[in-house]
Design a protein around this motif. Structure first.
Motif, PDB file in Angstrom:
ATOM      1  N   ARG A 139       0.828  -1.202   0.000  1.00  0.00           N
ATOM      2  CA  ARG A 139       0.000   0.000   0.000  1.00  0.00           C
ATOM      3  C   ARG A 139       0.868   1.260   0.000  1.00  0.00           C
ATOM      4  NH1 ARG A 139      -3.279  -1.416   3.743  1.00  0.00           N
ATOM      5  NH2 ARG A 139      -2.510  -0.181   5.487  1.00  0.00           N
ATOM      6  N   ILE A 140       1.950   1.239   0.775  1.00  0.00           N
ATOM      7  CA  ILE A 140       2.872   2.373   0.757  1.00  0.00           C
ATOM      8  C   ILE A 140       3.496   2.525  -0.622  1.00  0.00           C
ATOM      9  CG2 ILE A 140       5.055   3.244   1.683  1.00  0.00           C
ATOM     10  CD1 ILE A 140       4.347   1.888   4.348  1.00  0.00           C
ATOM     11  N   GLN A 141       3.938   1.405  -1.180  1.00  0.00           N
ATOM     12  CA  GLN A 141       4.552   1.432  -2.510  1.00  0.00           C
ATOM     13  C   GLN A 141       3.578   1.979  -3.557  1.00  0.00           C
ATOM     14  OE1 GLN A 141       5.701  -2.446  -3.909  1.00  0.00           O
ATOM     15  NE2 GLN A 141       6.292  -1.711  -5.927  1.00  0.00           N
ATOM     16  N   ARG A 142       2.326   1.559  -3.486  1.00  0.00           N
ATOM     17  CA  ARG A 142       1.321   1.992  -4.456  1.00  0.00           C
ATOM     18  C   ARG A 142       1.081   3.499  -4.367  1.00  0.00           C
ATOM     19  NH1 ARG A 142      -1.651  -1.901  -3.583  1.00  0.00           N
ATOM     20  NH2 ARG A 142      -2.993  -1.039  -1.952  1.00  0.00           N
ATOM     21  N   ALA A 143       0.993   4.018  -3.145  1.00  0.00           N
ATOM     22  CA  ALA A 143       0.783   5.458  -2.965  1.00  0.00           C
ATOM     23  C   ALA A 143       1.967   6.256  -3.511  1.00  0.00           C
ATOM     24  CB  ALA A 143       0.561   5.765  -1.490  1.00  0.00           C
ATOM     25  N   LEU A 144       3.167   5.756  -3.284  1.00  0.00           N
ATOM     26  CA  LEU A 144       4.364   6.428  -3.808  1.00  0.00           C
ATOM     27  C   LEU A 144       4.380   6.422  -5.330  1.00  0.00           C
ATOM     28  CD1 LEU A 144       6.978   4.896  -1.331  1.00  0.00           C
ATOM     29  CD2 LEU A 144       6.143   7.256  -1.320  1.00  0.00           C
ATOM     30  N   LYS A 145       4.016   5.273  -5.910  1.00  0.00           N
ATOM     31  CA  LYS A 145       4.014   5.155  -7.378  1.00  0.00           C
ATOM     32  C   LYS A 145       2.963   6.077  -7.999  1.00  0.00           C
ATOM     33  CE  LYS A 145       5.272   2.971 -11.229  1.00  0.00           C
ATOM     34  NZ  LYS A 145       4.376   3.537 -12.221  1.00  0.00           N
ATOM     35  N   MET A 146       1.777   6.130  -7.408  1.00  0.00           N
ATOM     36  CA  MET A 146       0.725   7.001  -7.924  1.00  0.00           C
ATOM     37  C   MET A 146       1.153   8.466  -7.861  1.00  0.00           C
ATOM     38  SD  MET A 146      -2.609   5.120  -6.235  1.00  0.00           S
ATOM     39  CE  MET A 146      -3.724   6.447  -6.702  1.00  0.00           C
ATOM     40  N   THR A 147       1.844   8.819  -6.777  1.00  0.00           N
ATOM     41  CA  THR A 147       2.322  10.197  -6.639  1.00  0.00           C
ATOM     42  C   THR A 147       3.365  10.518  -7.700  1.00  0.00           C
ATOM     43  OG1 THR A 147       1.915  10.108  -4.258  1.00  0.00           O
ATOM     44  CG2 THR A 147       3.361  11.862  -5.055  1.00  0.00           C
ATOM     45  N   MET A 148       4.305   9.612  -7.899  1.00  0.00           N
ATOM     46  CA  MET A 148       5.342   9.827  -8.917  1.00  0.00           C
ATOM     47  C   MET A 148       4.730   9.964 -10.302  1.00  0.00           C
ATOM     48  SD  MET A 148       8.704   7.569  -7.878  1.00  0.00           S
ATOM     49  CE  MET A 148       7.862   5.998  -7.865  1.00  0.00           C
ATOM     50  N   ASP A 149       3.774   9.089 -10.617  1.00  0.00           N
ATOM     51  CA  ASP A 149       3.137   9.146 -11.932  1.00  0.00           C
ATOM     52  C   ASP A 149       2.382  10.454 -12.136  1.00  0.00           C
ATOM     53  OD1 ASP A 149       4.131   6.663 -12.513  1.00  0.00           O
ATOM     54  OD2 ASP A 149       2.255   5.581 -12.125  1.00  0.00           O
ATOM     55  N   ALA A 150       1.671  10.889 -11.097  1.00  0.00           N
ATOM     56  CA  ALA A 150       0.902  12.127 -11.213  1.00  0.00           C
ATOM     57  C   ALA A 150       1.807  13.332 -11.457  1.00  0.00           C
ATOM     58  CB  ALA A 150       0.055  12.340  -9.964  1.00  0.00           C
ATOM     59  N   VAL A 151       2.950  13.331 -10.774  1.00  0.00           N
ATOM     60  CA  VAL A 151       3.875  14.474 -10.894  1.00  0.00           C
ATOM     61  C   VAL A 151       4.649  14.420 -12.198  1.00  0.00           C
ATOM     62  CG1 VAL A 151       5.908  15.581  -9.878  1.00  0.00           C
ATOM     63  CG2 VAL A 151       4.059  14.760  -8.405  1.00  0.00           C
ATOM     64  N   LYS A 152       5.142  13.239 -12.559  1.00  0.00           N
ATOM     65  CA  LYS A 152       6.034  13.114 -13.707  1.00  0.00           C
ATOM     66  C   LYS A 152       5.301  13.053 -15.045  1.00  0.00           C
ATOM     67  CE  LYS A 152      10.134  11.007 -11.676  1.00  0.00           C
ATOM     68  NZ  LYS A 152      11.058   9.855 -11.743  1.00  0.00           N
ATOM     69  N   THR A 153       4.216  12.335 -15.105  1.00  0.00           N
ATOM     70  CA  THR A 153       3.529  12.139 -16.391  1.00  0.00           C
ATOM     71  C   THR A 153       2.335  13.070 -16.578  1.00  0.00           C
ATOM     72  OG1 THR A 153       2.076  10.381 -15.543  1.00  0.00           O
ATOM     73  CG2 THR A 153       4.221   9.723 -16.402  1.00  0.00           C
ATOM     74  N   GLN A 154       1.739  13.537 -15.469  1.00  0.00           N
ATOM     75  CA  GLN A 154       0.571  14.407 -15.577  1.00  0.00           C
ATOM     76  C   GLN A 154       0.875  15.858 -15.196  1.00  0.00           C
ATOM     77  OE1 GLN A 154      -2.736  12.612 -13.399  1.00  0.00           O
ATOM     78  NE2 GLN A 154      -1.954  10.563 -13.850  1.00  0.00           N
ATOM     79  N   ASN A 155       2.147  16.092 -14.820  1.00  0.00           N
ATOM     80  CA  ASN A 155       2.586  17.452 -14.463  1.00  0.00           C
ATOM     81  C   ASN A 155       1.751  18.075 -13.346  1.00  0.00           C
ATOM     82  OD1 ASN A 155       4.711  17.571 -16.400  1.00  0.00           O
ATOM     83  ND2 ASN A 155       3.152  17.908 -17.997  1.00  0.00           N
ATOM     84  N   ARG A 156       1.320  17.225 -12.407  1.00  0.00           N
ATOM     85  CA  ARG A 156       0.553  17.726 -11.268  1.00  0.00           C
ATOM     86  C   ARG A 156       1.500  18.343 -10.245  1.00  0.00           C
ATOM     87  NH1 ARG A 156      -4.167  14.716 -10.640  1.00  0.00           N
ATOM     88  NH2 ARG A 156      -4.597  16.025  -8.805  1.00  0.00           N
TER      89      ARG A 156
END
Length: 239
Positions: free
Chosen positions: A134-151
């Protein structure tokens, strides 16, 4: 039996070796392994024979695995140290290799297989692997949002990562409770490596540091969690 008893640093297991053969420091399919059980682990007596047998069955299935103690138990793979067989060589020849389908005798102390199950399952609650995932998933979602969606990093982190310190505390609590117990196991090195990684991560989840995370810290924590999970997955295969 013509041979030497070689004691290793933890004094919990020994190799029985032919006098003309070299000393070995790890499992070898041509050898006889004698495990003294129960063993003292901190303030408790532990019976580690079941995970030892499963480990040897996987890593060195032809190893003759003998459990030794003072329980007076009758079993072809149990060596009663108070009543040694007259013909030790014959006893060893009749003992079964670790890879065969047999159940180690219960030496009456804390069953380390059950301790491992409790560690991984969490006494009916979420397993430690579930929490790490669950920790890993939250970290991955955050990275994806910042890196690929420019959030915006802080906005995403506030939403997805807010409860990570609490979740990490659960991981640490379980780790502190069980880690010392596992040093009687042949795959303790997996826990030692995990312990180094866990201690390295501890400062990142302290509130004064957690609130100042950036993308670099997030990526480092993510990769470390992945490494811990890989080590724990290997360890859980011997339960």
């Amino acid at each position: 039996m013509e041979g030497l008893i070689r004691r290793y640093p933890n004094e919990q297991w020994v190799w029985l070796q032919q006098a003309n053969e070299p000393v070995l420091g790890e499992a070898d399919d041509s050898k006889v392994l004698v495990l003294r059980s129960p063993v003292q682990v901190g303030s408790i007596l532990a019976s580690p024979e079941r995970p030892w047998k499963k480990y040897l069955a996987n890593q060195a299935p032809n190893t003759i695995f003998i459990i030794a103690g003072f329980a007076g138990i009758q079993h072809r793979n149990y060596l009663d140290l108070l009543d040694l067989p007259e013909d030790l060589e014959s006893f060893v020849r009749q003992a079964l290799p670790a890879g065969q389908n047999w159940e180690p005798i219960n030496t009456g102390a804390a069953d380390m297989t059950e301790k491992l199950k409790n560690f991984f399952s969490g006494h009916g609650n979420e397993s430690i692997m579930d929490i790490l995932s669950r920790i890993q998933r939250a970290l991955k979602m955050t990275m994806d949002a910042v890196k690929t969606q420019n959030r915006n990093f802080q906005e995403v982190a506030d939403f997805l990562l807010a409860d990570l310190p609490e979740q990490w505390q659960t991981v640490e609590s379980r780790w502190q409770r069980y880690f010392f117990l596992f040093n009687c196991l042949p795959f303790f090195d997996l826990f030692e490596k995990s312990n180094i990684l866990i201690q390295n991560l501890k400062p990142y989840f302290e509130q004064e540091n957690f609130t100042h995370w950036g993308i670099a810290e997030l990526e480092l924590v993510y990769e470390t969690i992945v490494s811990i999970k890989e080590l724990m997955s290997k360890a859980s295969s011997y339960v």
